[in-house]
Scaffold this active site. Sequence first.
Site, mmCIF file in Angstrom:
data_model
loop_
_atom_site.group_PDB
_atom_site.id
_atom_site.type_symbol
_atom_site.label_atom_id
_atom_site.label_comp_id
_atom_site.label_asym_id
_atom_site.label_seq_id
_atom_site.Cartn_x
_atom_site.Cartn_y
_atom_site.Cartn_z
ATOM 1 N NE ARG A 25 75.170 -1.529 -6.564
ATOM 2 C CZ ARG A 25 75.513 -0.580 -5.701
ATOM 3 N NH1 ARG A 25 75.091 -0.657 -4.438
ATOM 4 N NH2 ARG A 25 76.266 0.445 -6.070
ATOM 5 C CE LYS A 84 70.991 0.081 -0.288
ATOM 6 N NZ LYS A 84 69.995 -0.178 -1.365
#
Length: 269
Positions: free
Chosen positions: A254, A222
Amino acid sequence: MKYRATDFLRQGASRPLLMGVLNVTPDSFSDGGLWNSPEKAFEHAMDLVDQGADMIDVGGESTRPGADPVSSEEEMSRIIPVLKDISASVDVPISVDTMKASVAEAAVSAGADIINDVTGLSDPLMASVAASSDVPVVIMYIHGTPKTFNTDFAEGNILDSVTSFLREKIDLALDAGVKRHNIITDPGVGFGTTHDQSMEIIRNSSLFGFNEYPVLIGPSRKRFLSKWYPDMERDVATAEVCRVASDNGADIVRVHNVNEVLGRLLQTF
């Protein structure tokens, strides 16, 4: 095998469980189009397990910033064949990453063991589907929509905002009949949060389990990583921040690159 969310609590384990990401989409932010056929998706699922994934998260709709929604029919056409194939071939839990109750219901019938709802049960039918399916459900904090993730950020104390949101959605789930032992929380790193807020969430990972529920942290690749680890490649930075999440009580992380993260989590200092 029938799983409960409480099966995923760390309970003294040295590291969190690793949820490997399997995006069967043409437009996901880092791997769109790579695995968007049943054959390629199956091969990647096997590779994730070989790398050490403790579970697999299958998604058929991108939630990258700016992403357009897809129909439930399109989403199901992408994920159902994949779920059927891999559920017959792996012995790890399989999660379906969807915000639609109809897709979640079909996915569980096709072999999914967990419902991962990134919109915190925004579909009015999602809580009841999770309850009737009697599978673990991930309830995630979200501010805004994929269209606004880069322009509209949560204001005020982010820890208060996330905990308040999650408590409200947990109550909604319980009222619908979801069992307490089937709830997983996700504080929504990057889903309408600034770079600073994202790291603050990760540094307080254990807060969001309320001393009861497993906490899932999803930092993989991200944008906020570029601020905190500007000289690192994204997978290496992901592994670094997963170590922070691990040190602060995350039960599940994750990630896209399981091998890189696992190596970091097993490293001793």
